[in-house]
Design a protein around this motif. Structure first.
Motif, PDB file in Angstrom:
ATOM      1  N   ARG A   1       0.834  -1.200   0.000  1.00  0.00           N
ATOM      2  CA  ARG A   1       0.000   0.000   0.000  1.00  0.00           C
ATOM      3  C   ARG A   1       0.875   1.259   0.000  1.00  0.00           C
ATOM      4  O   ARG A   1       0.565   2.259  -0.669  1.00  0.00           O
TER       5      ARG A   1
ATOM      6  N   ARG B   1      -6.391   6.106   0.323  1.00  0.00           N
ATOM      7  CA  ARG B   1      -7.287   6.548   1.395  1.00  0.00           C
ATOM      8  C   ARG B   1      -7.229   5.609   2.602  1.00  0.00           C
ATOM      9  O   ARG B   1      -7.207   6.056   3.741  1.00  0.00           O
ATOM     10  N   ARG B   2      -7.242   4.313   2.324  1.00  0.00           N
ATOM     11  CA  ARG B   2      -7.280   3.337   3.439  1.00  0.00           C
ATOM     12  C   ARG B   2      -5.848   2.980   3.841  1.00  0.00           C
ATOM     13  O   ARG B   2      -5.128   2.343   3.092  1.00  0.00           O
TER      14      ARG B   2
ATOM     15  N   ASP C   1      -3.542  -0.159   9.826  1.00  0.00           N
ATOM     16  CA  ASP C   1      -3.369   0.241  11.231  1.00  0.00           C
ATOM     17  C   ASP C   1      -1.895   0.225  11.608  1.00  0.00           C
ATOM     18  O   ASP C   1      -1.161  -0.712  11.295  1.00  0.00           O
TER      19      ASP C   1
ATOM     20  N   GLN D   1      -0.050   4.927  10.020  1.00  0.00           N
ATOM     21  CA  GLN D   1      -0.530   6.272   9.706  1.00  0.00           C
ATOM     22  C   GLN D   1       0.610   7.287   9.744  1.00  0.00           C
ATOM     23  O   GLN D   1       0.729   8.160   8.853  1.00  0.00           O
TER      24      GLN D   1
END
Length: 354
Positions: free
Chosen positions: A313, A329-330, A333, A336
Motif C-alpha cells: 500500500r 485513502r485506506r 493500522d 498512519q
C-alpha cells in the motif's frame, strides 16, 4: 513501483521450506536410528530368552541320554536273563530276528543282556520327554534295537538309508554326542556313542521331534516364525514350512543354543525391522514437516498481512504522489505516521520547487 521487500519475502519463504524439510528429515532420521537400535536390542533379548526356553526343553533329553549310557555301562557287566530271546533288527537283511540269550560272556550276548536291562528306558522314552520321540540302539555288529516287538517297514527303510548316509561321519574315537538334522519322519537325531573297555560297541540314537517346540513358541508369539539351523545354515526344524531354498527371502536373527550345535533363528512376520522402521521414518518425517510447515505458513501469513500488505500500500501511495495524484485513502493500522510523513515530504518538496 515494485517493492524489493516482496522479492526478499518470496526468497525467504522458499528458503524456509528447504530448511523445514532438512530439519524434519534430520529429526526423523535420528528418531529412526534410536528406534531401530531399541527394537534390535529388544529382539536380541527376546531371542536369548527363546533360546533359553529351547535349551530348557532339550536339556532333559541330554540328561536322559547320559542316564541311559550310565545304566548301559552297569548292564553290560551283569548277566541277568529272565527271557530266552530278544527281538533285534538285522541291518544286513532288514528282517526282525528273535535273538536267543545265553549265559556266556560273548560280546553279542553281553549287548543283548544290556538291552534287556534297558527295556524300561526304551518303554518310557517316547512318553517321558516331549522332544524325545524314540530311542534306538545301533550295534557295531550289524543289528538295531528299539524295544518293540514289531518294526514298521517304513521305519526300517528310513533307518537303513540314514545309516548308509552317515555310517562314516562319526569319528571312531569321539565320545561326544553327534547331532543330525534329518533322521526318520522329519525328525532330528542325537547319536551317543557307547564304549566298553575303550572299544566302541554301538551307539544310542535318540529321535528328536523339534517342530512342536517351535510351534509352541510361535503360538505364544504369533508375530514371529521360529527355526532351528545347523552350522551350515540348513533348516533342522521350523514352526512354518521353510526350507533352505526360500530362506534367503527372510531376514533372520540368530542365537546359538547352549546344549546343541544348532542355532535358533527368528523371523518377524511383520517384515524386516529395517522395512518397518523405514515406513515409520517416512511417517515421522512428513509429520514433522507438516507441523513445521503449518507454523511457517501461519507466520508467513501474518507477516504478509502485517508487513507486506502495508508495504504494498505504501508503494502505491508513493507512486500516486509521484504522479501528482492523491494518496491511498485506506491506511493500514499502525502505519498512519509513516504515510503522513511521506505525504508531508511530498508537499514540502513541492513548495520548495514552487
Amino acid at each position: 513501483m515494485s517493492s524489493p521487500a516482496f522479492v526478499v519475502y518470496t526468497r525467504t519463504v522458499r528458503f524456509s521450506i528447504l530448511i523445514i524439510l532438512m530439519l524434519s528429515f534430520a529429526a526423523a532420521f535420528i528418531q529412526f536410528l534410536l528406534q531401530f537400535n531399541s527394537n534390535f536390542k529388544n529382539s536380541q533379548l527376546q531371542l536369548e530368552m527363546f533360546s533359553q526356553q529351547m535349551d530348557a526343553q532339550i536339556s532333559p533329553v541330554i540328561q536322559f541320554a547320559q542316564a541311559v549310557t550310565n545304566r548301559a555301562q552297569l548292564g553290560i557287566q551283569r548277566a541277568v536273563s529272565d527271557e530266552s530271546q530278544i527281538p533285534v533288527l538285522s541291518l544286513t537283511t532288514g528282517d526282525l530276528v528273535q535273538q536267543k540269550l545265553n549265559a556266556d560272556s560273548a560280546p553279542l550276548n553281553q549287548e543283548l543282556q544290556m538291552l534287556l536291562q534297558l527295556q524300561p528306558y526304551f518303554d518310557i522314552a517316547p512318553a517321558s520327554i516331549s522332544p524325545l520321540k524314540d530311542l534306538y540302539y545301533v550295534s557295531e555288529q550289524g543289528y538295531a534295537y528299539n524295544g518293540q516287538h514289531k518294526w514298521s517297514d517304513y521305519v526300517i527303510e528310513q533307518l537303513t538309508d540314514w545309516l548308509q548316509r552317515y555310517q562314516r561321519s562319526e569319528n571312531g574315537y569321539d565320545r561326544n554326542p553327534v547331532f543330525y538334522k534329518d533322521f526318520i519322519l522329519e525328525q532330528a537325531a542325537m547319536s551317543v556313542p557307547f564304549y566298553v573297555n575303550e572299544r566302541k560297541i554301538g551307539r544310542f540314537v535318540l529321535a528328536l521331534e523339534l517342530a512342536p517346540l517351535l510351534a509352541n513358541l510361535e503360538r505364544n508369539n504369533p508375530d514371529r516364525y521360529f527355526l532351528l539351523l545347523d552350522q551350515a545354515g540348513n533348516v533342522v526344524a521350523s514352526s512354518k514350512f521353510i526350507n533352505g531354498d526360500n530362506l534367503e527371502q527372510y531376514q533372520l536373527q540368530i542365537q546359538r543354543l547352549a546344549d546343541l550345535p544348532w542355532s535358533l533363528a527368528l523371523i518377524d512376520k511383520r517384515g524386516s525391522a529395517l522395512g518397518s522402521g523405514l515406513a515409520s521414518f517416512i511417517l515421522h518425517w512428513f509429520s514433522y514437516a507438516a507441523v513445521l510447515m503449518l507454523l511457517a505458513w501461519l507466520l508467513a501469513r501474518r507477516y504478509k498481512r502485517k508487513i507486506m500488505g502495508p508495504l504494498q500500500r505504501l508503494s502505491i501511495h508513493i507512486d500516486r504522489l509521484a504522479n501528482e495524484q492523491a494518496g491511498v485513502r485506506r491506511i493500514p493500522d499502525g502505519w498512519q505516521d509513516l504515510f503522513e510523513k511521506i505525504s508531508e515530504l511530498k508537499t514540502t518538496d513541492k513548495q520548495k520547487t514552487d
